[in-house]
Design a protein around this motif. Structure first.
Motif: not given
Ligand code: SF4
Length: 148
Positions: A126-134
């Motif tokens: 479970x987690x998100x990519x770097x661009x998604x997080x920003x």
């Protein structure tokens, strides 16, 4: 027709690490149903990476942890790609702002674009990519093709 940021590979652009696309018909139906104008972005290409390129995965944490300085991304050649992925996320955010996008539709499980899940080594977490997080930190509403 409001703009929406969309992962380029979902729109049929051959932006993936393997030089292929992930064209998704549900994405096109969604855009048509909601009368949205897609703004294609590939955070990894925007970071200056070539296509094709070695695949990358998280070595520690996910995109949120990377932005907090406690996560990392490595590629198949074992190069640390963390700073490159942060740069790609920043460039993606610039395009979102230039185009007035308040929402994004991104490719699930990518280390840049993943929305609900990403690869940590060989495992899906479970987690998100770097661009998604920003983008989320900056207030955009983000969903993946698997939410449609
Ligand atoms: S970085 Fe995002 S847009 Fe680019 S190929 Fe990977 S999933 Fe698609």
């Amino acid at each position: 027709m409001p703009p929406i940021l969309v992962s380029a590979c979902l729109l049929g652009l051959q932006s993936r690490y393997d030089g292929r696309s992930k064209r998704n018909e549900k994405v096109f139906s969604y855009l048509a149903q909601h009368d949205l104008t897609p703004v294609p972005v590939c955070p990894e290409q925007l970071a200056g990476l070539p296509t094709p390129r070695p695949a990358s995965r998280f070595a520690c944490g996910d995109g949120e942890r990377v932005l907090a300085g406690t996560g990392s991304v490595v590629n198949a050649a074992d190069n640390d790609m963390t700073d490159v992925f942060i740069q790609g996320a920043r460039e993606t955010l610039k395009i979102a702002r230039l185009c007035g996008c308040t929402q994004a539709l991104l490719k699930e499980r990518s280390p840049s674009c993943g929305v609900h899940q990403v690869y940590l080594g060989d495992s899906i977490i479970e987690g998100q990519g770097v661009a998604c997080a920003l983008l989320r930190q900056e207030g955009l509403h983000v969903c993946s093709e698997e939410d449609l």
